[in-house]
Design an enzyme around this catalytic site. Structure first.
Site, mmCIF file in Angstrom:
data_model
loop_
_atom_site.group_PDB
_atom_site.id
_atom_site.type_symbol
_atom_site.label_atom_id
_atom_site.label_comp_id
_atom_site.label_asym_id
_atom_site.label_seq_id
_atom_site.Cartn_x
_atom_site.Cartn_y
_atom_site.Cartn_z
ATOM 1 N N LYS A 31 0.845 -1.186 0.000
ATOM 2 C CA LYS A 31 0.000 0.000 0.000
ATOM 3 C C LYS A 31 0.880 1.235 0.000
ATOM 4 O O LYS A 31 1.767 1.364 0.842
ATOM 5 C CB LYS A 31 -0.903 0.018 1.239
ATOM 6 C CG LYS A 31 -1.844 1.214 1.267
ATOM 7 C CD LYS A 31 -2.727 1.202 2.484
ATOM 8 C CE LYS A 31 -2.075 1.785 3.702
ATOM 9 N NZ LYS A 31 -1.835 3.240 3.645
ATOM 10 N N ASP A 58 -3.361 4.443 -1.728
ATOM 11 C CA ASP A 58 -4.250 4.916 -0.651
ATOM 12 C C ASP A 58 -4.114 6.425 -0.503
ATOM 13 O O ASP A 58 -3.445 6.912 0.401
ATOM 14 C CB ASP A 58 -3.830 4.174 0.638
ATOM 15 C CG ASP A 58 -4.595 4.615 1.870
ATOM 16 O OD1 ASP A 58 -5.748 5.070 1.736
ATOM 17 O OD2 ASP A 58 -4.034 4.480 2.972
ATOM 18 N N LYS A 60 -6.912 8.488 -0.530
ATOM 19 C CA LYS A 60 -8.115 8.978 0.178
ATOM 20 C C LYS A 60 -8.617 10.299 -0.401
ATOM 21 O O LYS A 60 -8.739 11.313 0.294
ATOM 22 C CB LYS A 60 -7.825 9.152 1.670
ATOM 23 C CG LYS A 60 -7.369 7.890 2.380
ATOM 24 C CD LYS A 60 -7.285 8.106 3.879
ATOM 25 C CE LYS A 60 -6.854 6.874 4.626
ATOM 26 N NZ LYS A 60 -5.430 6.512 4.460
ATOM 27 N N ASP A 63 -12.886 15.597 -2.484
ATOM 28 C CA ASP A 63 -12.929 16.943 -3.063
ATOM 29 C C ASP A 63 -14.258 17.114 -3.782
ATOM 30 O O ASP A 63 -15.124 16.243 -3.687
ATOM 31 C CB ASP A 63 -11.725 17.127 -4.020
ATOM 32 C CG ASP A 63 -11.234 18.570 -4.055
ATOM 33 O OD1 ASP A 63 -12.089 19.482 -4.189
ATOM 34 O OD2 ASP A 63 -10.018 18.794 -3.944
ATOM 35 N N THR A 117 -9.699 3.999 11.025
ATOM 36 C CA THR A 117 -9.616 3.099 12.182
ATOM 37 C C THR A 117 -9.060 3.823 13.415
ATOM 38 O O THR A 117 -9.057 3.275 14.503
ATOM 39 C CB THR A 117 -8.752 1.858 11.844
ATOM 40 O OG1 THR A 117 -7.688 2.261 10.981
ATOM 41 C CG2 THR A 117 -9.560 0.802 11.140
ATOM 42 N N ARG A 208 2.912 -0.972 10.572
ATOM 43 C CA ARG A 208 3.964 -1.021 11.574
ATOM 44 C C ARG A 208 4.236 -2.401 12.161
ATOM 45 O O ARG A 208 5.376 -2.694 12.503
ATOM 46 C CB ARG A 208 3.648 -0.005 12.691
ATOM 47 C CG ARG A 208 3.889 1.426 12.244
ATOM 48 C CD ARG A 208 3.226 2.433 13.131
ATOM 49 N NE ARG A 208 1.784 2.447 12.926
ATOM 50 C CZ ARG A 208 0.956 3.333 13.478
ATOM 51 N NH1 ARG A 208 1.438 4.269 14.281
ATOM 52 N NH2 ARG A 208 -0.337 3.293 13.227
HETATM 53 O O1 C5P Z 1 0.928 0.849 10.900
HETATM 54 P P1 C5P Z 1 -0.502 0.475 10.715
HETATM 55 O O2 C5P Z 1 -0.731 -0.999 10.468
HETATM 56 O O3 C5P Z 1 -1.426 1.070 11.756
HETATM 57 O O4 C5P Z 1 -0.869 1.197 9.315
HETATM 58 C C1 C5P Z 1 -2.173 1.258 8.838
HETATM 59 C C2 C5P Z 1 -2.149 1.915 7.486
HETATM 60 O O5 C5P Z 1 -3.492 1.922 6.973
HETATM 61 C C3 C5P Z 1 -1.672 3.352 7.477
HETATM 62 O O6 C5P Z 1 -0.953 3.533 6.262
HETATM 63 C C4 C5P Z 1 -2.954 4.172 7.448
HETATM 64 O O7 C5P Z 1 -2.788 5.366 6.715
HETATM 65 C C5 C5P Z 1 -3.901 3.249 6.699
HETATM 66 N N1 C5P Z 1 -5.343 3.404 6.955
HETATM 67 C C6 C5P Z 1 -5.899 3.296 8.222
HETATM 68 N N2 C5P Z 1 -7.258 3.440 8.391
HETATM 69 C C7 C5P Z 1 -8.050 3.659 7.332
HETATM 70 C C8 C5P Z 1 -7.481 3.768 6.044
HETATM 71 C C9 C5P Z 1 -6.118 3.621 5.900
HETATM 72 O O8 C5P Z 1 -5.186 3.050 9.194
HETATM 73 N N3 C5P Z 1 -9.369 3.729 7.485
#
Ligand code: C5P
Length: 232
Positions: A31, A58, A60, A63, A117, A208
């Site tokens: 991603k 991603d 997002k 607009d 999330t 992460r």
């Molecule tokens: O590090 P972690 O697993 O928390 O990363 C989650 C990834 O998913 C990040 O790149 C974040 O921008 C993305 N994301 C998210 N929640 C969403 C959409 C995308 O955490 N609803």
């Protein structure tokens, strides 16, 4: 079983290459989010697709409908398999975005972010959205479906409810995944890989937990095995 996208939340192509080298010989689905896209641009995304990585772009988008349409027309040229908009942009914007994407790509799928999330009920109240989280997420997902989109980004915790209201084949791409017993960081509505599977997630986004692991390759293998449902 769908993809396990690794969130390449890095600031440079060099960091990404160093990370992906640690995962060799795997060529994972990845991603690319705002940080990397704004740092390295569309050429880098194209390079990843040309190297054989399935890419979820991603960005997002949120607009006015015409700007969303024109933006998606550009992004459709990058060869990614998945990209997204914010459902909060409204149904007309989502329709326009899909129309723009289809002008340049017959295959890239478009999904909508319901609620991040990192958002919890208290934050919805702060944003003056006076409804329960599951109602908001359900409404946004239904609007995305009506606009013709392929699915939503949502918490794994939202998936059981959404599966009862969305069409068969609708995609539920779920970030906020954490191995049991590890840090939530800034995420609020988290789940383990096994839970996400059980709840009906179709694809996972994991950042992460893999990128910051002491041994990223080993962690990728463990989580991929859990996701694909192969007993260890
Ligand atoms: O590090 P972690 O697993 O928390 O990363 C989650 C990834 O998913 C990040 O790149 C974040 O921008 C993305 N994301 C998210 N929640 C969403 C959409 C995308 O955490 N609803």
């Amino acid at each position: 079983m769908g993809q396990l996208y690794i969130a390449l939340d890095f600031q440079s192509a060099a960091e990404v290459e160093q990370f992906l080298n640690q995962l060799a010989p795997y060529r994972p689905a990845v991603k690319v989010g705002m940080e990397l896209y704004y740092a390295e641009g569309p050429a880098f995304v194209r390079r990843l697709t040309e190297q054989g990585h399935a890419v979820f772009l991603d960005l997002k988008v949120h607009d006015i409908p015409e700007t969303a349409r024109r933006t998606m027309r550009v992004l459709g040229q990058l060869g990614v398999e998945l990209t997204n908009v914010h459902a909060a942009g409204g149904e007309a914007m989502m329709r326009a975005a899909l129309a723009g994407l289809r002008e340049t790509s017959p295959t890239t799928r478009l999904i909508a972010v319901t609620q991040l999330t990192s958002t919890d009920q208290a934050m919805l109240t702060d944003l003056m959205i006076p409804h329960a989280m599951d109602q908001v997420v359900t409404h946004y997902a239904q609007q995305a479906e009506q606009a013709g989109l392929d699915g939503v980004v949502c918490s794994a915790l939202d998936t059981p409810t959404l599966k009862t209201v969305c069409r068969t084949g609708f995609q539920f791409v779920t970030p906020g995944i954490r191995p049991a017993g590890t840090e939530a960081d800034d995420q609020k509505r988290i789940a383990t890989v096994m839970d996400a599977r059980q709840y009906g997630a179709t694809d996972l986004v994991i950042g992460r937990a893999i990128t910051q692991a002491a041994d990223p390759k080993q962690m990728y293998e463990i989580l991929l095995t859990q996701w694909k449902g192969i007993k260890q």
